[in-house]
Design a protein around this motif. Structure first.
Motif, mmCIF file in Angstrom:
data_model
loop_
_atom_site.group_PDB
_atom_site.id
_atom_site.type_symbol
_atom_site.label_atom_id
_atom_site.label_comp_id
_atom_site.label_asym_id
_atom_site.label_seq_id
_atom_site.Cartn_x
_atom_site.Cartn_y
_atom_site.Cartn_z
ATOM 1 N N LEU A 17 12.348 21.010 -2.623
ATOM 2 C CA LEU A 17 12.378 21.442 -3.866
ATOM 3 C C LEU A 17 11.841 20.197 -4.430
ATOM 4 C CD1 LEU A 17 15.918 22.722 -4.472
ATOM 5 C CD2 LEU A 17 13.834 23.999 -4.807
ATOM 6 N N THR A 18 10.885 19.167 -4.163
ATOM 7 C CA THR A 18 10.579 17.921 -4.457
ATOM 8 C C THR A 18 10.413 17.819 -5.677
ATOM 9 O OG1 THR A 18 9.019 16.830 -3.106
ATOM 10 C CG2 THR A 18 8.133 17.622 -4.229
ATOM 11 N N LEU A 19 10.495 18.172 -6.166
ATOM 12 C CA LEU A 19 10.268 19.105 -7.207
ATOM 13 C C LEU A 19 9.123 19.690 -6.386
ATOM 14 C CD1 LEU A 19 10.246 17.562 -10.406
ATOM 15 C CD2 LEU A 19 11.844 18.930 -9.238
ATOM 16 N N THR A 20 9.482 20.148 -5.205
ATOM 17 C CA THR A 20 8.738 21.147 -4.433
ATOM 18 C C THR A 20 9.788 22.112 -4.103
ATOM 19 O OG1 THR A 20 8.655 19.685 -2.699
ATOM 20 C CG2 THR A 20 6.720 19.934 -3.790
ATOM 21 N N ALA A 21 10.008 22.406 -2.628
ATOM 22 C CA ALA A 21 10.985 23.525 -2.554
ATOM 23 C C ALA A 21 11.878 23.104 -1.493
ATOM 24 C CB ALA A 21 10.093 24.650 -2.068
ATOM 25 N N THR A 22 12.900 23.937 -1.119
ATOM 26 C CA THR A 22 14.064 23.879 -0.293
ATOM 27 C C THR A 22 13.775 24.270 0.991
ATOM 28 O OG1 THR A 22 15.534 23.979 -1.872
ATOM 29 C CG2 THR A 22 16.344 24.202 -0.075
ATOM 30 N N ALA A 23 13.526 23.655 2.074
ATOM 31 C CA ALA A 23 13.697 24.385 3.394
ATOM 32 C C ALA A 23 14.596 23.633 4.346
ATOM 33 C CB ALA A 23 12.181 24.186 3.832
ATOM 34 N N CYS A 24 14.249 23.836 5.874
ATOM 35 C CA CYS A 24 15.263 23.103 6.749
ATOM 36 C C CYS A 24 14.579 22.477 7.892
ATOM 37 C CB CYS A 24 16.299 23.920 7.208
ATOM 38 S SG CYS A 24 17.534 24.486 6.060
ATOM 39 N N GLY A 25 15.299 21.468 8.362
ATOM 40 C CA GLY A 25 14.744 20.658 9.577
ATOM 41 C C GLY A 25 15.640 20.388 10.455
ATOM 42 N N PRO A 26 15.414 19.651 11.615
ATOM 43 C CA PRO A 26 16.412 19.210 12.434
ATOM 44 C C PRO A 26 17.301 18.239 11.990
ATOM 45 C CG PRO A 26 14.374 18.373 12.897
ATOM 46 C CD PRO A 26 14.204 19.179 11.787
ATOM 47 N N SER A 27 18.542 18.091 12.406
ATOM 48 C CA SER A 27 19.390 17.087 12.148
ATOM 49 C C SER A 27 18.844 15.674 12.381
ATOM 50 C CB SER A 27 20.782 17.385 12.268
ATOM 51 O OG SER A 27 20.959 17.561 13.672
ATOM 52 N N GLU A 28 18.914 14.636 11.942
ATOM 53 C CA GLU A 28 18.538 13.284 12.453
ATOM 54 C C GLU A 28 19.123 12.910 13.721
ATOM 55 O OE1 GLU A 28 18.641 11.108 9.130
ATOM 56 O OE2 GLU A 28 16.658 11.745 8.262
ATOM 57 N N GLU A 29 20.453 13.342 13.741
ATOM 58 C CA GLU A 29 21.330 12.535 14.783
ATOM 59 C C GLU A 29 21.175 13.451 16.137
ATOM 60 O OE1 GLU A 29 25.324 13.299 13.605
ATOM 61 O OE2 GLU A 29 25.063 15.131 13.204
ATOM 62 N N ASN A 30 20.631 14.704 16.174
ATOM 63 C CA ASN A 30 20.599 15.191 17.394
ATOM 64 C C ASN A 30 19.237 15.832 17.595
ATOM 65 O OD1 ASN A 30 20.713 17.377 15.662
ATOM 66 N ND2 ASN A 30 22.494 18.264 16.752
ATOM 67 N N GLN A 240 -2.668 18.221 -2.624
ATOM 68 C CA GLN A 240 -1.453 17.446 -3.425
ATOM 69 C C GLN A 240 0.099 17.482 -2.900
ATOM 70 O OE1 GLN A 240 -1.704 18.863 -7.489
ATOM 71 N NE2 GLN A 240 -3.773 19.261 -7.374
ATOM 72 N N GLY A 241 0.312 18.321 -2.038
ATOM 73 C CA GLY A 241 1.834 18.586 -1.685
ATOM 74 C C GLY A 241 2.441 17.452 -1.128
ATOM 75 N N ALA A 242 3.742 17.170 -1.753
ATOM 76 C CA ALA A 242 4.483 16.163 -1.184
ATOM 77 C C ALA A 242 5.869 16.669 -0.932
ATOM 78 C CB ALA A 242 4.485 14.930 -1.770
ATOM 79 N N SER A 243 6.640 15.668 -0.073
ATOM 80 C CA SER A 243 8.259 16.316 -0.005
ATOM 81 C C SER A 243 9.077 15.747 -0.949
ATOM 82 C CB SER A 243 8.555 15.913 1.451
ATOM 83 O OG SER A 243 8.445 14.663 1.664
ATOM 84 N N THR A 244 8.592 14.658 -1.582
ATOM 85 C CA THR A 244 9.091 14.091 -2.831
ATOM 86 C C THR A 244 8.194 13.840 -4.017
ATOM 87 O OG1 THR A 244 8.697 11.846 -1.962
ATOM 88 C CG2 THR A 244 10.766 12.580 -1.324
ATOM 89 N N GLY A 245 8.795 13.968 -5.304
ATOM 90 C CA GLY A 245 8.296 13.445 -6.404
ATOM 91 C C GLY A 245 7.618 14.699 -7.300
ATOM 92 N N GLY A 246 8.004 15.774 -6.632
ATOM 93 C CA GLY A 246 7.354 16.984 -7.068
ATOM 94 C C GLY A 246 5.772 17.157 -7.126
ATOM 95 N N ALA A 247 4.916 16.395 -6.524
ATOM 96 C CA ALA A 247 3.654 16.632 -6.265
ATOM 97 C C ALA A 247 3.221 17.891 -5.898
ATOM 98 C CB ALA A 247 2.962 15.656 -5.500
ATOM 99 N N GLY A 248 2.223 18.753 -6.489
ATOM 100 C CA GLY A 248 2.207 20.047 -6.023
ATOM 101 C C GLY A 248 2.865 21.191 -6.455
ATOM 102 N N ALA A 249 4.155 20.964 -6.762
ATOM 103 C CA ALA A 249 5.178 21.915 -6.977
ATOM 104 C C ALA A 249 4.740 22.981 -8.013
ATOM 105 C CB ALA A 249 6.555 21.443 -7.692
ATOM 106 N N PRO A 250 3.933 22.983 -9.051
ATOM 107 C CA PRO A 250 3.568 24.061 -9.737
ATOM 108 C C PRO A 250 2.666 25.150 -8.799
ATOM 109 C CG PRO A 250 3.352 22.357 -11.021
ATOM 110 C CD PRO A 250 3.571 21.531 -9.660
ATOM 111 N N TYR A 251 2.054 24.694 -7.710
ATOM 112 C CA TYR A 251 1.325 25.581 -6.930
ATOM 113 C C TYR A 251 2.103 25.609 -5.392
ATOM 114 C CZ TYR A 251 -1.770 23.804 -10.596
ATOM 115 O OH TYR A 251 -2.314 23.603 -11.674
ATOM 116 N N ASP A 252 3.226 25.770 -5.428
ATOM 117 C CA ASP A 252 4.122 25.565 -4.172
ATOM 118 C C ASP A 252 4.529 27.015 -3.839
ATOM 119 O OD1 ASP A 252 5.560 24.853 -1.737
ATOM 120 O OD2 ASP A 252 7.253 24.200 -3.002
ATOM 121 N N PHE A 253 3.558 27.833 -3.539
ATOM 122 C CA PHE A 253 3.655 29.060 -3.060
ATOM 123 C C PHE A 253 2.672 29.387 -1.854
ATOM 124 C CE2 PHE A 253 1.264 28.952 -7.131
ATOM 125 C CZ PHE A 253 -0.142 29.406 -6.378
ATOM 126 N N ALA A 254 3.164 30.404 -1.052
ATOM 127 C CA ALA A 254 2.332 30.992 0.301
ATOM 128 C C ALA A 254 2.763 32.502 0.517
ATOM 129 C CB ALA A 254 2.851 30.087 1.295
#
Length: 391
Positions: A17-30, A240-254
């Motif tokens: 939601l980076t102002l992009t979106a919400t997804a998931c990834g591995p926990s850093e500890e394991n 343009q897309g980035a995981s932070t800052g909202g870059a590319g968010a208005p075009y964040d679809f697939a």
């Protein structure tokens, strides 16, 4: 969803939601301790690589035999395919087993309010928080089009939410899924994710998390695992897309075109789940939309990604840049993992239609924002539909 600032874990985030979106990834500890595939899996026997994909891999210097034996886990920048035409996603049967699906994390990162305080254009006041409500089991009876997208990235196994949508080229027999761009492609700093698969009605019976450790694949994925055989996102997200800052968010679809992992039974995805939503590319301006319902599998605390939730609210406007399309924004307590989940409103014909998807949200998890689907989104959709129109 992606957030405006980095999320709690590498692959998670409301900020996706980076102002992009919400997804998931591995926990850093394991993440480093988890195997990328089940120990019982023999990639050389299970992987299916069509001849055309073999040739495309070779064009990029990727050895097919090595790919079979785990080369897909090589995220060297030279081997990480990036361009729109370079997507490849060979099926690896049983890669997404119950444990791997359960442990996948969100890939997005949250947005911070200060990151949007200086925006030009129209941004309405921050909406009041709407508490996400659990969808009643069985999910197939109440939200049959919804499910989860699983994929692998450099940080590990990740997850987003997604929606089965209608395909005008195959009425009643669609194999198309709508999600967020950041759930399939890293954006400006990377390339296509790998092993992308869709699971409709994940955990259909809403089993408690404690029971999922003993659940069978059929219980977790009652309508099967559907692999992406083609994916298209916007050129703007790729550039343009980035995981932070909202870059590319208005075009964040697939848009994802899927095929069943175990081979075709003769039924399409739409026929298998019994439903698909039309996509509305000319939805009313924000002030004219009475209500939006967002659906997803939030995975960041206090959620754990194993159950489906929804938020319903009247949308407001969020403008990141004056020259870019204004986004929808609603109050919602869903967190990372809900990225890519469909936003449904009353369509032009008075029936439910998909009008957006979760893209970004704040680290405080009080609201979500999604792109308003216009010409760019329709071009992405039409290209996938036309590519398979004769099949």
């Amino acid at each position: 969803m992606r957030s405006i600032r980095p999320l709690l874990t590498a692959a998670s985030a409301v900020a996706a939601l980076t102002l992009t979106a919400t997804a998931c990834g591995p926990s850093e500890e394991n993440a480093a301790d988890k195997p990328s595939a089940p120990a019982s899996l023999n990639p050389a026997d299970k992987i299916k690589i069509p001849e055309d994909l073999k040739e495309r891999l070779k064009e990029h210097g990727i050895d097919v035999d090595k790919w079979r034996n785990g080369e897909w886990k090589n995220w060297d920048r030279d081997k990480w395919l990036r361009e729109a035409k370079d997507f490849v996603n060979p099926i690896i049967e049983d890669l997404w087993d119950p444990d791997r699906m359960r442990e996948a994390e969100r890939p997005d990162k949250p947005v911070e309010e200060e990151d949007i305080s200086g925006d030009k254009g129209v941004t309405d006041p921050t909406p009041a928080v709407v508490r996400a409500r659990p969808v009643d089991a069985k999910y197939h009876a109440n939200a049959p089009e919804s499910g989860k997208v699983f994929f692998d990235g450099p940080e590990g196994s990740m997850v987003c939410s997604a929606t089965v949508v209608k395909d005008p080229a195959h009425p009643g027999k669609s194999n198309m899924v709508w999600t967020a761009g950041h759930c399939v492609h890293k954006g400006k700093q990377g390339g296509w994710y790998r092993n992308i698969a869709f699971v409709p009605s994940y955990n259909d019976s809403a089993l408690p998390t404690s029971d999922l450790e003993k659940a069978t694949r059929e219980q977790i994925a009652p309508y099967g695992v559907w692999w992406a055989d083609w994916v298209k996102t916007s050129d703007q997200w790729i550039s343009q897309g980035a995981s932070t800052g909202g870059a590319g968010a208005p075009y964040d679809f697939a848009v994802i075109r899927v095929t069943p992992e175990k081979g075709s039974s003769g039924k399409s995805l739409e026929e298998t789940v019994g439903s698909a939503l039309p996509v509305e590319f000319n939805a009313p301006a924000v002030p004219k939309v009475k209500s939006l319902t967002a659906t997803g599998y939030p995975a960041a605390p206090p959620f754990d990604g194993q159950k489906m939730f929804q938020c319903q609210d009247k949308p407001g406007r969020l403008s990141l840049k004056a020259e870019q399309p204004t986004m929808y924004r609603i109050g919602c307590s869903m967190t990372g993992g809900s990225s890519g989940g469909g936003w449904v409103a009353q369509g032009a014909d008075g029936k439910p239609a998909l009008v957006s998807n979760t893209s970004i949200g704040p680290s405080t998890a009080g609201w979500l924002a999604g792109p308003r689907l216009g010409p760019e989104a329709k071009a992405v959709f039409d290209e996938v539909s036309k590519k398979y129109a004769g099949q």
